[in-house]
Design a protein around this motif. Structure first.
Motif, PDB file in Angstrom:
ATOM      1  N   GLN A  90      27.196  24.047  27.317  1.00 31.14           N
ATOM      2  CA  GLN A  90      26.407  22.816  27.190  1.00 31.14           C
ATOM      3  C   GLN A  90      26.202  22.220  28.564  1.00 31.14           C
ATOM      4  OE1 GLN A  90      27.022  19.634  24.082  1.00 31.14           O
ATOM      5  NE2 GLN A  90      27.914  18.615  25.858  1.00 31.14           N
ATOM      6  N   ARG A  98      24.735  18.759  30.266  1.00 37.49           N
ATOM      7  CA  ARG A  98      24.329  17.388  29.916  1.00 37.49           C
ATOM      8  C   ARG A  98      24.107  16.579  31.191  1.00 37.49           C
ATOM      9  NH1 ARG A  98      23.600  13.955  25.936  1.00 37.49           N
ATOM     10  NH2 ARG A  98      24.258  11.799  26.114  1.00 37.49           N
ATOM     11  N   TRP A  99      22.894  16.042  31.320  1.00 37.85           N
ATOM     12  CA  TRP A  99      22.511  15.220  32.461  1.00 37.85           C
ATOM     13  C   TRP A  99      22.769  13.753  32.147  1.00 37.85           C
ATOM     14  CZ3 TRP A  99      20.529  19.827  31.288  1.00 37.85           C
ATOM     15  CH2 TRP A  99      20.227  20.710  32.330  1.00 37.85           C
ATOM     16  N   ARG A 147      17.099  22.744  23.751  1.00 35.75           N
ATOM     17  CA  ARG A 147      17.341  21.326  23.995  1.00 35.75           C
ATOM     18  C   ARG A 147      17.909  20.720  22.720  1.00 35.75           C
ATOM     19  NH1 ARG A 147      12.939  17.470  26.925  1.00 35.75           N
ATOM     20  NH2 ARG A 147      14.252  15.618  27.055  1.00 35.75           N
ATOM     21  N   THR A 148      19.015  19.960  22.840  1.00 31.90           N
ATOM     22  CA  THR A 148      19.623  19.362  21.658  1.00 31.90           C
ATOM     23  C   THR A 148      19.384  17.860  21.576  1.00 31.90           C
ATOM     24  OG1 THR A 148      21.763  19.092  22.765  1.00 31.90           O
ATOM     25  CG2 THR A 148      21.394  21.144  21.528  1.00 31.90           C
ATOM     26  N   ARG A 195      18.949  14.542  26.817  1.00 36.72           N
ATOM     27  CA  ARG A 195      19.704  14.816  28.042  1.00 36.72           C
ATOM     28  C   ARG A 195      20.488  16.114  28.023  1.00 36.72           C
ATOM     29  NH1 ARG A 195      22.121   8.849  29.494  1.00 36.72           N
ATOM     30  NH2 ARG A 195      20.113   7.805  29.306  1.00 36.72           N
ATOM     31  N   THR A 196      20.422  16.883  26.939  1.00 32.62           N
ATOM     32  CA  THR A 196      21.347  18.003  26.770  1.00 32.62           C
ATOM     33  C   THR A 196      20.635  19.304  26.430  1.00 32.62           C
ATOM     34  OG1 THR A 196      22.929  16.392  25.884  1.00 32.62           O
ATOM     35  CG2 THR A 196      23.455  18.720  25.592  1.00 32.62           C
TER      36      THR A 196
END
Length: 154
Positions: free
Chosen positions: A65, A67-68, A84-85, A88-89
């Protein structure tokens, strides 16, 4: 009774089962780790991640994963194996990982929303193929990336 919640690309599945004897392992033991770098140039970010398994068991498949701390732009061209989940992820497939083996490098280029001058990237195991990982310190990482064009290693 134990309940496990598994999240995959936004879908949630609850699995209930009876706990085994005290101390019984849920699956084979494997120690996943991730190493790589992130580079920011304006709203463009390139992340490279190399998954590794220190064993002792092989992992038939896993996912990482990314994550930004800031939102990604709405439109992204993602590599095969990445999804994309949320805003941001991303979750990316590592493929199978042999014991004491390094998987193929995952290269992801994304655009950020807005014009941030920095962001924090969190790298974590999303799925470990059902293995027990007793050392999570090397697969949960954070790196601060500044808009300098320099590679920030993790």
């Amino acid at each position: 009774m134990r309940a496990w919640v598994l999240g995959v690309c936004g879908a949630v599945m609850v699995v209930a089962g009876v706990a085994g004897p005290a101390g019984a392992a849920a699956g084979p033991e494997a120690d996943l780790s991730f190493h790589g770098s992130a580079v920011m140039n304006g709203d463009q970010v390139e992340v490279r991640v190399s998954p590794h398994n220190d064993g002792p068991a092989a992992v038939p498949g896993a996912s990482v994963q990314l994550r930004w701390s800031v939102p990604l732009a709405d439109r992204q061209l993602l590599p095969a194996g990445c999804a994309r989940t949320d805003e941001r992820t991303l979750v990316c497939d590592t493929g199978a990982l042999d014991e004491d083996g390094t998987g193929e490098e995952i290269a992801v280029a994304v655009r950020l929303a807005g014009a941030p001058s920095e962001f924090t990237l969190e790298v974590d195991t999303a799925w470990n193929g059902g293995a027990v990982d007793r050392d999570r310190s090397n697969d949960r990482l954070k790196v601060l990336v500044l808009d300098t064009g320099d590679a920030y290693a993790f």
